[in-house]
Design a protein around this motif. Structure first.
Motif, short mmCIF file in Angstrom:
data_model
loop_
_atom_site.label_atom_id
_atom_site.label_comp_id
_atom_site.label_asym_id
_atom_site.label_seq_id
_atom_site.Cartn_x
_atom_site.Cartn_y
_atom_site.Cartn_z
N PHE A 42 0.83 -1.20 0.00
CA PHE A 42 0.00 0.00 0.00
C PHE A 42 0.88 1.26 0.00
CE2 PHE A 42 -2.29 3.34 2.34
CZ PHE A 42 -3.34 3.53 1.46
N VAL A 43 1.91 1.27 0.83
CA VAL A 43 2.84 2.41 0.86
C VAL A 43 3.57 2.51 -0.48
CG1 VAL A 43 4.87 3.38 2.01
CG2 VAL A 43 3.06 2.35 3.36
N HIS A 44 3.89 1.36 -1.08
CA HIS A 44 4.52 1.32 -2.40
C HIS A 44 3.62 2.04 -3.42
CE1 HIS A 44 7.24 -1.04 -5.24
NE2 HIS A 44 6.37 -0.49 -6.05
N TYR A 45 2.31 1.80 -3.36
CA TYR A 45 1.38 2.48 -4.25
C TYR A 45 1.34 3.99 -3.99
CZ TYR A 45 -0.49 -1.97 -5.91
OH TYR A 45 -0.64 -3.21 -6.46
N LEU A 46 1.41 4.39 -2.73
CA LEU A 46 1.44 5.82 -2.42
C LEU A 46 2.69 6.48 -2.98
CD1 LEU A 46 0.14 5.89 1.27
CD2 LEU A 46 -1.11 6.46 -0.82
N LEU A 47 3.83 5.80 -2.84
CA LEU A 47 5.06 6.32 -3.42
C LEU A 47 4.98 6.29 -4.95
CD1 LEU A 47 7.61 4.63 -1.00
CD2 LEU A 47 6.98 7.05 -1.08
N GLY A 48 4.26 5.32 -5.48
CA GLY A 48 4.05 5.26 -6.92
C GLY A 48 3.28 6.46 -7.42
N ALA A 49 2.34 6.93 -6.62
CA ALA A 49 1.60 8.14 -7.00
C ALA A 49 2.54 9.34 -7.09
CB ALA A 49 0.48 8.41 -5.99
N ALA A 50 3.48 9.44 -6.16
CA ALA A 50 4.46 10.53 -6.21
C ALA A 50 5.35 10.40 -7.45
CB ALA A 50 5.31 10.54 -4.95
N HIS A 51 5.74 9.18 -7.78
CA HIS A 51 6.54 8.96 -8.99
C HIS A 51 5.74 9.34 -10.24
CE1 HIS A 51 9.65 6.84 -6.73
NE2 HIS A 51 10.37 6.86 -7.85
N LEU A 52 4.47 8.98 -10.25
CA LEU A 52 3.65 9.31 -11.42
C LEU A 52 3.47 10.82 -11.58
CD1 LEU A 52 0.94 6.53 -11.45
CD2 LEU A 52 2.75 6.92 -13.11
N ALA A 83 12.26 3.21 -14.93
CA ALA A 83 12.30 1.79 -14.55
C ALA A 83 11.41 1.51 -13.34
CB ALA A 83 13.74 1.37 -14.25
N TRP A 84 11.19 2.53 -12.51
CA TRP A 84 10.39 2.32 -11.31
C TRP A 84 8.96 1.91 -11.66
CZ3 TRP A 84 6.27 3.55 -8.32
CH2 TRP A 84 6.37 3.23 -6.99
N LEU A 85 8.47 2.35 -12.79
CA LEU A 85 7.10 2.03 -13.19
C LEU A 85 6.92 0.53 -13.42
CD1 LEU A 85 6.39 4.94 -15.67
CD2 LEU A 85 5.55 4.69 -13.34
N LEU A 86 8.01 -0.18 -13.73
CA LEU A 86 7.92 -1.63 -13.96
C LEU A 86 7.53 -2.39 -12.70
CD1 LEU A 86 11.09 -2.18 -16.16
CD2 LEU A 86 8.71 -2.13 -16.91
N SER A 87 7.78 -1.80 -11.55
CA SER A 87 7.50 -2.52 -10.31
C SER A 87 6.01 -2.57 -9.98
CB SER A 87 8.24 -1.87 -9.14
OG SER A 87 7.67 -0.60 -8.83
N LEU A 88 5.22 -1.63 -10.52
CA LEU A 88 3.81 -1.57 -10.13
C LEU A 88 3.01 -2.82 -10.50
CD1 LEU A 88 3.11 2.21 -10.78
CD2 LEU A 88 3.49 1.05 -8.61
N PRO A 89 3.14 -3.38 -11.72
CA PRO A 89 2.38 -4.62 -12.00
C PRO A 89 2.84 -5.80 -11.14
CG PRO A 89 3.28 -3.71 -14.03
CD PRO A 89 3.80 -2.89 -12.92
#
Length: 189
Positions: A42-52, A83-89
């Protein structure tokens, strides 16, 4: 009979509870770490929002879409940051493996975390390190991009350090789950 101060079964004083069945250690470890992994993802997704938020303007120009986004302008990202976007799936793969107690997909998730999250974050921190160190030592933000009035290299380095903490915790938790789910061989003692 489960009474503390009352009557006991004849032949016992109630202190012989050590012989009773207990949950095996690997199952307790598994249950605890499954919930930890869910929280970390869940925290990974929140950090993913910052990356996006950081990558979305440049992704739109790469795709040829001209949209005015209500986002603060940031410097162009380096190629390694994509490359960080690859981790989301692969987080979905990890959650599926967690529900089914499958260690193989979790090992793939560990590798993806290392290759697409940890290494790019370290490279990006290194690339921003000279600006970050000069900001911290001199306090001057001259010749540095500002985002919402704050120096971008410092903000992004702090966010990436938080990412490294989360990804390191994800790796530790997944390693613990893989070890807990490993088949037990040998004689029980």
């Amino acid at each position: 009979m489960a009474s503390r101060g009352g009557a006991h079964v004849s032949g016992t004083d109630g202190t012989d509870y050590l012989h009773r069945e207990q949950v095996a250690g690997q199952y307790a470890v598994s249950a605890t770490n499954k919930s930890r992994l869910k929280g970390l993802v869940f925290v990974h997704y929140l950090l993913g929002a910052a990356h996006l938020v950081r990558l979305l303007p440049s992704l739109m120009t790469l795709l040829g879409v001209s949209v005015i986004l209500p986002l603060p302008p940031t410097p162009l990202p380096s190629l390694v940051e994509y490359a960080w976007l690859l981790s989301l799936p692969f987080t979905l793969l990890a959650m599926s493996a967690c529900r089914r107690s499958k260690s193989g997909p979790l090992q793939v998730f560990q590798l993806v975390l290392l290759l697409s999250c940890v290494i790019p974050a370290l490279i990006t921190i290194y690339n921003h390190s000279s600006d970050t160190i000069s900001i911290l030592t001199t306090g001057s933000t001259k010749d540095v991009d500002l985002v919402l009035g704050y120096p971008f290299p410092l903000l992004w380095s702090v966010l990436l350090l938080a990412c490294l903490l989360v990804h390191g915790a994800e790796i530790v938790v997944t390693r613990t789950l893989v070890q807990a789910w490993a088949p037990r061989h040998g004689k029980r003692q």
